[in-house]
Enzyme design. Structure first.
Site, short mmCIF file in Angstrom:
data_model
loop_
_atom_site.label_atom_id
_atom_site.label_comp_id
_atom_site.label_asym_id
_atom_site.label_seq_id
_atom_site.Cartn_x
_atom_site.Cartn_y
_atom_site.Cartn_z
N CYS A 116 51.15 35.02 43.93
CA CYS A 116 50.13 33.98 43.93
C CYS A 116 50.64 32.85 43.03
O CYS A 116 51.13 33.09 41.93
CB CYS A 116 48.79 34.52 43.42
N CYS A 170 39.83 45.14 30.84
CA CYS A 170 40.60 44.64 32.00
C CYS A 170 41.91 45.43 32.06
O CYS A 170 42.73 45.36 31.15
CB CYS A 170 40.83 43.15 31.80
N CYS A 225 42.41 35.28 32.21
CA CYS A 225 42.78 35.58 33.61
C CYS A 225 44.09 34.92 33.97
O CYS A 225 44.26 33.72 33.76
CB CYS A 225 41.75 35.00 34.57
N CYS A 277 49.52 32.25 39.15
CA CYS A 277 49.36 33.43 38.30
C CYS A 277 50.63 33.74 37.51
O CYS A 277 51.72 33.83 38.10
CB CYS A 277 48.98 34.63 39.18
N ASN A 327 43.80 28.84 33.99
CA ASN A 327 44.46 29.04 32.69
C ASN A 327 45.93 28.75 32.84
O ASN A 327 46.60 29.35 33.67
CB ASN A 327 44.26 30.48 32.20
N GLU A 344 49.85 44.77 30.13
CA GLU A 344 48.85 44.32 29.17
C GLU A 344 47.46 44.79 29.58
O GLU A 344 47.14 44.89 30.77
CB GLU A 344 48.91 42.79 29.04
N CYS A 396 53.89 42.15 39.73
CA CYS A 396 53.08 42.09 40.95
C CYS A 396 53.93 41.52 42.07
O CYS A 396 54.70 40.58 41.85
CB CYS A 396 51.86 41.20 40.71
N SER A 406 39.71 37.79 45.35
CA SER A 406 40.30 36.56 44.82
C SER A 406 40.52 35.61 46.00
O SER A 406 41.54 35.67 46.67
CB SER A 406 41.62 36.87 44.13
N LEU A 407 39.55 34.74 46.24
CA LEU A 407 39.58 33.92 47.45
C LEU A 407 40.36 32.61 47.23
O LEU A 407 41.34 32.34 47.92
CB LEU A 407 38.14 33.65 47.92
N HIS A 408 39.87 31.78 46.35
CA HIS A 408 40.59 30.57 45.87
C HIS A 408 40.78 29.43 46.87
O HIS A 408 41.27 28.37 46.49
CB HIS A 408 41.97 30.92 45.28
N GLY A 446 48.96 43.09 38.47
CA GLY A 446 49.19 43.87 39.69
C GLY A 446 48.08 43.81 40.71
O GLY A 446 46.99 43.31 40.44
N SER A 471 39.46 44.31 41.78
CA SER A 471 39.71 42.95 42.25
C SER A 471 40.96 42.94 43.12
O SER A 471 41.99 43.52 42.75
CB SER A 471 39.91 42.02 41.05
#
Ligand code: SAH
Length: 373
Positions: free
Chosen positions: A129, A118, A352, A132, A309, A105, A125, A232-234, A178, A210
């Site tokens: 995570c 994007c 996202c 995701c 999301n 996508e 992937c 992407s820390l989170h 990915g 990213s």
């Protein structure tokens, strides 16, 4: 009887080289190899990426003989669009077919005079995570250069962009499906085309990669293609990050932060963006914001808070607006520029972490159609 090259050609079985897969240096090498001036590479890149032309017969500044030769031995084949969805906020999502079994996508997010594309770098992937949607489909394969830059090519065509003066795509973020640093060579060759004045001519500030934190890839990127970097820390401690972003077990936070410092230094104190998905009661407390500010203290950093999301089968919950505001204010109080990313395109699952590309269901429907169901 042994079949000859000509026979194979006649049967159409000769694997044609897809020139879409070659960045500028590889294309120059290709032309050198067939005894043509390397400048042909610039001409082809202009035709394909500036004018959107992939039919050799329209490339009038190439000799007829060369056009014939290219037609017989090569192809210019971008991926195709299987489906388009347009959100009520103007965000567009394309389902891009890369082969009979796989789609990725690509999302276009217009905002005032800015338009951000994007782009995906892999089918699925491998990083798993926990929050995701892409992770739920597993990993299928890396995308080729033609499939990555092909997403920009397709979007430019769909948006009616044919020159710098009709530019619709002002920014590209490698933030689709990915992990781009696990497909390093193809991601870099594609980003170089995005920045090539003969192709899309974007400045390196407008091309962002990213990553979930693939340290060796970040180091290589600093040397080979220092675009804008987003991490992407989170989470602010290894225990939590190990769970949310499992690649942290290999590349823990302290080393990641050190690598970011070096990246910033290598790019003249360039700002690094840290993405932080806001998960209710998981990583969204004010003390966590304080720890995040400490962690980023010595880096020119900007933080993007991404409200989680949701997607089917997931147990996380988005933080409340008041929690997100309090988190943001705590970071801002420490002098860190912090914004809450607006959720765009969620009505078409284009936000996202919602990208899945429909790979499994396509595989399933293909399998069932084979069984005659
Ligand atoms: N693999 C790369 C790029 C793809 S993800 C990376 O990890 O950076 C793009 C961004 O969306 C990342 O910051 C990712 O952590 C975030 N994201 C993933 N799932 C999400 C979700 N469900 N809600 C909000 N953001 C999400």
């Amino acid at each position: 009887m042994k079949s000859t090259q000509a026979d194979t050609d006649k049967m159409g079985e000769t694997p044609q080289i897809n020139l879409m897969n070659l960045g500028s240096p590889a294309l120059t090498d290709y032309f050198d190899g067939i005894g043509e001036n390397g400048f042909r590479s610039t001409q082809i890149i202009k035709w394909v990426h500036q004018h959107g032309v992939i039919d050799y017969s329209s490339m009038t500044n190439l000799s007829k003989t060369l056009r014939e030769k290219l037609k017989n031995n090569t192809e210019l084949r971008p991926p195709t669009i299987d489906d388009e969805q347009i959100s009520e906020d103007g965000t567009r999502k394309w389902l891009v077919r890369t082969d009979p079994f796989n789609c990725v996508e690509t999302v276009f997010i217009p905002e005032g005079d800015r338009g951000t594309l994007c782009v995906s770098s892999q089918v699925g992937c491998p990083l798993n995570c926990q929050f995701c949607a892409t992770a739920t489909q597993g990993f299928s394969r890396n995308l080729s250069v033609g499939e990555i830059i092909g997403q920009v090519w397709l979007a430019a065509r769909k948006l009616g962009q044919s020159s710098a003066s009709t530019r619709k795509i002002t920014n590209v973020v490698m933030m689709g499906m990915g992990e781009p640093l696990l497909n390093f060579d193809n991601a870099v060759a594609s980003m170089r085309l995005m920045m090539d004045d003969n192709a899309y001519g974007l400045s390196k500030r407008r091309v962002t990669l990213s990553t979930a934190g693939v340290i060796p890839g970040i180091k290589r990127l600093a040397n080979e293609c220092p675009v804008s970097l987003a991490i992407s820390l989170h989470a602010t401690n290894d225990e939590l990050r190990n769970k949310l972003v499992p690649i942290n077990r290999k590349y823990p936070i302290a080393e990641l932060i050190q690598t970011c410092k070096e990246y910033s230094r290598a790019t003249n104190d360039g700002t690094i963006t840290f993405e932080y998905v806001m998960l209710k009661d998981v990583n969204d407390s004010v003390p966590e914001a304080r720890r995040l500010a400490q962690l980023l203290g010595e880096i020119p950093a900007k933080v993007n808070l991404i409200p989680f999301n949701t997607f089917k089968g997931n147990h996380f919950v988005r933080s409340s607006e008041s929690h997100i505001d309090a988190f943001r204010e705590r970071l801002s109080a420490s002098g860190i520029i912090t914004i809450t990313r607006k959720t765009r395109g969620s009505d078409i699952d284009a936000a996202c972490g919602q990208l899945v590309g429909d790979v499994t269901s396509k595989k399933r429907s293909l399998a069932s159609s084979k069984r005659g169901e």
